[in-house]
Scaffold this active site. Structure first.
Site, short mmCIF file in Angstrom:
data_model
loop_
_atom_site.label_atom_id
_atom_site.label_comp_id
_atom_site.label_asym_id
_atom_site.label_seq_id
_atom_site.Cartn_x
_atom_site.Cartn_y
_atom_site.Cartn_z
N LYS E 97 0.87 -1.17 0.00
CA LYS E 97 0.00 0.00 0.00
C LYS E 97 0.90 1.22 0.00
O LYS E 97 1.56 1.52 1.00
CB LYS E 97 -0.90 0.02 1.25
N GLY E 158 -9.05 9.32 8.85
CA GLY E 158 -9.53 9.47 10.22
C GLY E 158 -10.62 10.51 10.42
O GLY E 158 -11.08 10.72 11.52
N ALA E 184 -9.66 5.50 3.16
CA ALA E 184 -9.63 6.66 4.06
C ALA E 184 -10.91 7.48 4.00
O ALA E 184 -11.44 7.73 2.91
CB ALA E 184 -8.46 7.60 3.77
N GLY E 185 -11.39 7.87 5.17
CA GLY E 185 -12.49 8.81 5.27
C GLY E 185 -13.82 8.21 5.68
O GLY E 185 -14.74 8.94 6.05
N ASN E 206 -9.56 1.96 8.80
CA ASN E 206 -8.93 1.63 10.08
C ASN E 206 -9.61 2.39 11.21
O ASN E 206 -10.26 1.80 12.05
CB ASN E 206 -7.43 1.98 10.02
N THR E 207 -9.52 3.73 11.18
CA THR E 207 -10.04 4.52 12.29
C THR E 207 -11.53 4.32 12.53
O THR E 207 -11.97 4.31 13.68
CB THR E 207 -9.76 6.02 12.04
#
Lengths: 258, 66, 258, 66, 258, 258, 66, 66
Positions: E97, E158, E184-185, E206-207
């Site tokens: 990645k 995040g 992301a997001g 992830n977050t």
């Protein structure tokens, strides 16, 4: 000439403004003037026996504004009717912004009570402009009862959220034969422009102007926004597309082979 | 006699008219409207409408609103 | 006085308009005038040897518009640089709308090529206003390279989709020290108002005006929308709330007990 | 001699200057700009810059664009 | 079988999960398992000489997860390349990645640096999955450089804002020939469902999981949301319409005349 | 156990599905089963004397679904009441999806008629689940009348527009003491997930499933979406932020100075 | 001799190999990777790669990341 | 005698009950409900409720709906 007719009133300005929540009479005057509005809403309240003051009414009459009394603060049909009749007695004209509220937290209208009051007041000869939800069925019923316009809320009064449901508003606009005036919920200039671009016939607001940091400047912004939105509606906007279309010609760039 | 004006008790001489009441409050007749016991008293009738003991009156004017 | 400075130019109008795609020179003139714009973009193209015509340039100079030549149609750094230099030679001024395009379908900028061209042109003394994506990193790099403004796209050129990502634009606005001008994607008046309300320093558009059914009326709408949005931004809008706040006083309604 | 002007072949008499070329096309010198073999020819040098056989010239002006 | 191929890997799960920010290893394990993910991202960092611990790597290998090392935290091409090579040495597989970040505040990618690193790493035999902006030009360049997928951000890492610009994503999806994975997001389950309904081939997060109040329950939610979105995409949703269409028959109601 | 109680029914599934508009009985069965729904809505219609067929009712009873008869197609209070009573007679249970429609074009409810019918039916012992607009005042009135739940529309029936006004729905959710079930307007899986993430207690749909190209696959998508949305709601999503927060640690990257 | 390992100074006996360094730190060879002066040292070469005074080493492993 | 069933005219022998009507239509008694002149006829009363000339009946069942 692009004018709006409501009942037998003809208006050049499509912005309707309230007179509540200003710092003082001077600011009220300056903001109303900057807004360019011709129709100005007022509330009907008991004279405070200690400090009676008719300055607002006198000023509006002197300046030849069209006064649109409301029944704000009324939560039942009876109080609404009495308030409406007092307003007409005071002013001598039948124009009325009808509000029958459901509760203080939302200030949404009470739909059945609004319909009932509208029915009676139309019969009594009032030119009724009812504040309503954005429900197309209720809007049609109000029109069928003889209201001179329908005034769906964009969002809760004073919330500044703008047009929260353009879909319902569009359905109302598609079907209405009387003017549709967005009443309540506008927060800033673009909200007013969007309403007009959708084809609304006018916008009514109070808090968005009176509650701004600089109400007089915001009043000017709203005037321009309503005009901009109306002109854009009349001018016929470009269609939306996912991909691009060049504005400069793609041919004739230097270095290209013929 | 005793009236209720805008939800508050008010004493006025017997036989007073609506106009007299307004005058006693210090109000003229323009830009106010009067309801007596739930019924509008038209401005033209202010001078000729006598009040009665126990009448409930609403005297309103315009204030800022939206 | 609320003026915009870009390089050493001071502007009262925050609307920048293109000159492409109008029906004819007369419509071009009328629309530009109705827009109130002071800065007008033009493309640089080979003289058509068969029918050379400098009418547009002559008119803009005569009317004292600030001409902003673009490098539209350039898809590589070399062509972009040559086009920029020709524009400066023609006009004698260093103002430049920098575009290095990625492909014809999207007309999105080629980010690395735009950065490379910006670097060279700034060094050559151009006042560079680069068309860019709404990527905050690229915006910052362009600013760091010495560009006089950054001009993120709202949506694809000519798409009329409006500000598709206010979040990225807000990040750019929060961080930028040069003017931020929304370039491309505006479809109607409210789109322009929204950009200004967010704090953008100006809006540049062409298709939204030239492609409208009535371009001159739309130009007027855009003028008012940009002014409305700017004034609303300066006036300080009310906060958004989920619930209502009355604009008419809730006390003093008839029939209530004291 | 033979030039390439805006991507098209053009014949002009030997020794002609940039100004002569513009004149032959029917252009004045304002509101156009000229590039010769990739390099700008400043307006003030139009009259004194001779062209050579095989020169590639770009002659541009402003058109409507956004 | 509805599977996703990236490089020579075939996946039944289209949810890719990170391993950062969990409370402890136990929570990491439980959340990854609840997510149903087969591909798990990890960062490459210096061994802390004081408290070295390879528990994460050991666990992922033992459970046969496909490990996707990232170059998170790298802000220049050189560090990125070195980190990528160390990851490959550690794992023996070329999956990567790629992240080259622009700055710490936005964690947006540095577009030119990402392109440069992608070019080199593809040549070195890496299977490159690059984190990128939602710029369609950059996405196409990455694909043309030989990346195995493109991974546009939905919103800042995040931020939990969801897909801020579905228009750009749709352009990328229309044009891409390699898998498009939103990276992301994402903030909540519906964000993941929306990405899949648009036709994205996978979602990486992830977050949104690790930062939830109950990460294991959120992991389960995300698993179902990605599956729901994918199934809805394949099932072919109904068209959007302004007006209604009855679901119950309008004929046969009692009391009606034939 | 995360269960939903309505009246004295306890439900593990929060998805309520209709049975209209399927190709045939086989598809109906397969879709209902794939949806995992426990409550299934049906309409009450005159037996077609030519081809009477009770297959649907028999199947639902045999499979122990909770049947929720509706009054769809009723446009006045009287027909609604009679239809409700017939449904109860047929089924022996008091559960009722109350619909009194305003017109065929919008299929929006007639608010005063819905309130009137609800009042009577609650008194007659029905467990009333009323279809209503997203007006918070009407929702509260229905609750105050004794309805077992309120079922605001997300958008017009069959429109597939999703939750057009999350603000009104949020106000209703904040204030309601009975379950809030979104009824009508869902178009795809993410719409259902969003409703559940907002805190709705259930979602009722028909056209979104029956009208999909592959209804059985869409039914499965909806099942997962409702579960995903509910789990995400319970799991507690991350807050939304404008800027980024790293998921990989920023420390420990190679090459950095200590 | 003096090394820099992960940005910190580290003393090790002259002639030590990469493997010896890892052992001295307490690391095995799986799930770590080593870079010496910017170049990867493949795992198979750990035992045979001698370190030199002043070498800069990066010893990395996987940590949680997204 | 003459009935109106579901909006259509229907002839049936005098003195027939609701049950007889259902049977004549070919319907059992489960999963249908019957309204006679605007009033529900409970299932338990089908066999004992005689019909009268001019009765308006509604005989309903469940169909797919949302």
């Amino acid at each position: 000439m692009d004018e709006l007719r409501i009942g037998d009133i003809t208006l050049a300005s499509r912005l309707f403004v309230g007179t509540g929540k200003y710092r003082d009479m001077e600011q009220t005057r300056a903001a109303i003037e900057a807004s360019g509005a011709q129709v100005v809403t007022v509330a009907v309240r008991r004279v405070d026996l200690a400090k009676k003051d008719a300055e607002l009414g006198r000023y509006l009459i002197e300046k030849k504004y069209t006064i649109l009394p409301n029944t704000a603060g009324c939560f039942d049909v009876e109080t609404t009717l009495r308030t409406a009749r007092l307003a007409r007695e005071m002013l001598g004209t039948p124009l009325l912004k009808l509000e029958v509220l459901g509760d203080e937290e939302t200030l949404f209208p009470d739909v059945p009570a609004t319909l009932e009051a509208a029915k009676i007041l139309v019969k009594e000869g009032f030119v009724v402009l009812p504040y309503t939800t954005d429900d197309p069925i209720t809007a049609r019923k109000l029109e069928d009862l003889g209201c001179a316009a329908v005034m769906p809320l964009a969002a809760p009064i004073g919330s500044g959220l703008g047009i929260r449901n353009p879909y319902n508003l569009e359905i109302i606009l598609t079907r209405a034969k009387v003017p549709v005036i967005v009443d309540a919920g506008v927060g800033t200039a673009s909200d007013a422009a969007i309403a007009m671009e959708m084809g609304c016939h006018g916008v009514l607001m109070n808090t968005a102007i009176a509650g701004a940091k600089d109400p007089v400047l915001m009043a000017s912004a709203m005037r321009k926004a309503v005009e901009a939105g109306r002109e854009a509606y009349r001018a016929g906007r470009i269609p939306r597309k996912l991909f691009a279309t060049a504005s400069s010609p793609l041919a004739g760039v230097i270095g290209s082979k013929q | 006699m005793q009236l209720e004006v805008n939800g508050e008790p008010k004493e006025i001489e017997a036989g007073a008219t609506v106009r007299a009441l307004l005058t006693s409050i210090g109000l003229g007749e323009t830009l106010v409207a009067v309801e007596r016991n739930g019924i509008i008293v038209p401005r033209k009738d202010h001078a000729t409408t006598p009040l009665a003991d126990g009448d409930r009156l609403e005297v309103v004017h315009f204030v800022g609103g939206g």
